[in-house]
Design a protein around this motif. Structure first.
Motif, PDB file in Angstrom:
ATOM      1  N   TRP A 208       0.821  -1.213   0.000  1.00  0.00           N
ATOM      2  CA  TRP A 208       0.000   0.000   0.000  1.00  0.00           C
ATOM      3  C   TRP A 208       0.856   1.265   0.000  1.00  0.00           C
ATOM      4  O   TRP A 208       0.536   2.238  -0.667  1.00  0.00           O
ATOM      5  N   PHE A 209       1.909   1.259   0.751  1.00  0.00           N
ATOM      6  CA  PHE A 209       2.757   2.447   0.838  1.00  0.00           C
ATOM      7  C   PHE A 209       3.368   2.792  -0.519  1.00  0.00           C
ATOM      8  O   PHE A 209       3.356   3.942  -0.948  1.00  0.00           O
ATOM      9  N   ILE A 210       3.858   1.806  -1.201  1.00  0.00           N
ATOM     10  CA  ILE A 210       4.456   2.035  -2.516  1.00  0.00           C
ATOM     11  C   ILE A 210       3.389   2.485  -3.514  1.00  0.00           C
ATOM     12  O   ILE A 210       3.625   3.402  -4.326  1.00  0.00           O
ATOM     13  N   THR A 211       2.228   1.887  -3.444  1.00  0.00           N
ATOM     14  CA  THR A 211       1.151   2.242  -4.366  1.00  0.00           C
ATOM     15  C   THR A 211       0.697   3.685  -4.157  1.00  0.00           C
ATOM     16  O   THR A 211       0.532   4.447  -5.119  1.00  0.00           O
ATOM     17  N   ILE A 212       0.528   4.076  -2.927  1.00  0.00           N
ATOM     18  CA  ILE A 212       0.064   5.433  -2.628  1.00  0.00           C
ATOM     19  C   ILE A 212       1.140   6.462  -2.993  1.00  0.00           C
ATOM     20  O   ILE A 212       0.844   7.508  -3.576  1.00  0.00           O
ATOM     21  N   THR A 213       2.375   6.157  -2.669  1.00  0.00           N
ATOM     22  CA  THR A 213       3.437   7.122  -2.949  1.00  0.00           C
ATOM     23  C   THR A 213       3.728   7.262  -4.444  1.00  0.00           C
ATOM     24  O   THR A 213       4.272   8.269  -4.863  1.00  0.00           O
ATOM     25  N   THR A 214       3.388   6.296  -5.235  1.00  0.00           N
ATOM     26  CA  THR A 214       3.579   6.447  -6.671  1.00  0.00           C
ATOM     27  C   THR A 214       2.357   7.047  -7.361  1.00  0.00           C
ATOM     28  O   THR A 214       2.496   7.716  -8.386  1.00  0.00           O
TER      29      THR A 214
ATOM     30  N   LEU B 207      -0.708  11.418 -10.270  1.00  0.00           N
ATOM     31  CA  LEU B 207      -1.903  12.238 -10.399  1.00  0.00           C
ATOM     32  C   LEU B 207      -1.560  13.713 -10.505  1.00  0.00           C
ATOM     33  O   LEU B 207      -2.173  14.472 -11.254  1.00  0.00           O
ATOM     34  N   TYR B 208      -0.562  14.133  -9.773  1.00  0.00           N
ATOM     35  CA  TYR B 208      -0.121  15.519  -9.839  1.00  0.00           C
ATOM     36  C   TYR B 208       0.403  15.851 -11.246  1.00  0.00           C
ATOM     37  O   TYR B 208       0.062  16.878 -11.814  1.00  0.00           O
TER      38      TYR B 208
ATOM     39  N   GLN C  85      -1.180  18.502 -13.990  1.00  0.00           N
ATOM     40  CA  GLN C  85      -0.356  19.587 -14.507  1.00  0.00           C
ATOM     41  C   GLN C  85      -0.308  19.559 -16.037  1.00  0.00           C
ATOM     42  O   GLN C  85      -0.361  20.600 -16.680  1.00  0.00           O
ATOM     43  N   LEU C  86      -0.202  18.399 -16.590  1.00  0.00           N
ATOM     44  CA  LEU C  86      -0.184  18.293 -18.044  1.00  0.00           C
ATOM     45  C   LEU C  86      -1.522  18.700 -18.659  1.00  0.00           C
ATOM     46  O   LEU C  86      -1.578  19.320 -19.719  1.00  0.00           O
TER      47      LEU C  86
END
Length: 66
Positions: free
Chosen positions: A9-15, A20-21, A25-26
């Motif tokens: 979960w930690f890796i999934t959320i941090t990526t 999404l940001y 922005q794009l």
């Protein structure tokens, strides 16, 4: 009943957060916003008509005092 595996979960959320940001922005880079209206020039160009250069007064027959 098996346990829920939360080790990834930690890796999934941090990526997903930077992804999404970057996507937002794009998308914002590709949007075209309308420009605010420009101020009008204070110097008007008058047309070159001889009847607009002088003041005229039109009297109607019923507008005069008797």
């Amino acid at each position: 009943m098996p346990q829920l595996d939360t080790s990834t979960w930690f890796i999934t959320i941090t990526t997903t957060l930077p992804t999404l940001y970057l996507i937002t922005q794009l998308k914002l880079l590709n949007t075209h916003y309308y420009q605010p209206p420009q101020q009008k020039n204070s110097h008007k160009q008058t047309p070159n008509n001889h009847w607009q250069l002088k003041w005229t007064k039109i009297y109607l027959p019923y507008s005069q005092l008797q």
